[in-house]
Design a protein around this motif. Structure first.
Motif, mmCIF file in Angstrom:
data_model
loop_
_atom_site.group_PDB
_atom_site.id
_atom_site.type_symbol
_atom_site.label_atom_id
_atom_site.label_comp_id
_atom_site.label_asym_id
_atom_site.label_seq_id
_atom_site.Cartn_x
_atom_site.Cartn_y
_atom_site.Cartn_z
ATOM 1 N N LEU A 69 -24.710 -17.999 -14.079
ATOM 2 C CA LEU A 69 -25.032 -18.078 -15.772
ATOM 3 C C LEU A 69 -25.540 -16.880 -16.214
ATOM 4 O O LEU A 69 -26.355 -16.240 -15.504
ATOM 5 C CB LEU A 69 -26.013 -19.423 -16.243
ATOM 6 C CG LEU A 69 -25.479 -20.576 -15.601
ATOM 7 C CD1 LEU A 69 -26.474 -21.822 -16.056
ATOM 8 C CD2 LEU A 69 -24.251 -21.010 -16.474
ATOM 9 N N GLU B 155 -26.239 -17.942 -21.738
ATOM 10 C CA GLU B 155 -25.691 -19.417 -21.262
ATOM 11 C C GLU B 155 -27.028 -20.046 -20.864
ATOM 12 O O GLU B 155 -27.357 -21.356 -21.172
ATOM 13 C CB GLU B 155 -24.694 -19.194 -19.952
ATOM 14 C CG GLU B 155 -23.372 -18.823 -20.639
ATOM 15 C CD GLU B 155 -22.592 -18.605 -19.202
ATOM 16 O OE1 GLU B 155 -21.563 -19.220 -19.361
ATOM 17 O OE2 GLU B 155 -22.846 -17.941 -18.361
ATOM 18 N N ARG C 15 -15.945 -18.628 -18.155
ATOM 19 C CA ARG C 15 -16.784 -19.242 -17.197
ATOM 20 C C ARG C 15 -16.589 -18.754 -15.832
ATOM 21 O O ARG C 15 -15.457 -18.373 -15.383
ATOM 22 C CB ARG C 15 -16.771 -20.677 -17.291
ATOM 23 C CG ARG C 15 -17.114 -21.326 -18.698
ATOM 24 C CD ARG C 15 -17.234 -22.795 -18.731
ATOM 25 N NE ARG C 15 -15.713 -23.304 -18.454
ATOM 26 C CZ ARG C 15 -15.127 -24.562 -18.310
ATOM 27 N NH1 ARG C 15 -15.998 -25.532 -18.024
ATOM 28 N NH2 ARG C 15 -13.860 -24.710 -18.125
#
Length: 134
Positions: free
Chosen positions: A24, A28, A87
């Motif tokens: 991450l 995030e 992502r």
């Protein structure tokens, strides 16, 4: 030896990283941790990431020049970066048979390797296919 006490902020940030499907970004971590701690500040996230890294509970992953964070102790793995949603996912299979100690052409002795695959994650690929057929 300095003993650091556990705090709610530290526990929540560590849990966010541990439960993530992949590494991450700081933004995030902050966004997900704010679900439990709405007033959590960015400086606290940075301090906690530094501390968790020093404790070897997490480690940084550099991907396209950005530092992401993931839990330590997950063994040998690689990453998949979705070019649509951005992502990053953890891949638990290694696409490269290149063990430590291998001598690569030119005399390069391999100690370790990192691989990042780029493309569309299952969700984005499915949405693209639906858009083409619909």
């Amino acid at each position: 030896m300095t003993v650091t006490r556990s705090t709610r902020q530290r526990d929540v940030i560590a849990r966010v990283i541990t439960q993530a499907a992949g590494p991450l970004a700081v933004s995030e971590v902050l966004a997900q941790a704010r679900a439990d701690l709405p007033t959590l500040g960015l400086a606290t996230v940075y301090r906690t990431l530094k501390l968790l890294t020093e404790q070897h509970r997490i480690h940084p992953v550099i991907l396209d020049g950005e530092t992401l964070y993931e839990a330590s102790g997950r063994g040998h793995h690689h990453h998949f970066s979705c070019t649509v949603c951005g992502r990053v996912f953890t891949l638990h299979t290694c696409p490269v048979a290149l063990p430590s100690g291998t001598v690569y052409p030119g005399g390069f002795v391999v100690e370790a390797h990192e691989v990042t695959l780029y493309g569309q994650c299952p969700q984005c690929a499915s949405q693209a296919a639906q858009a083409l057929s619909g």
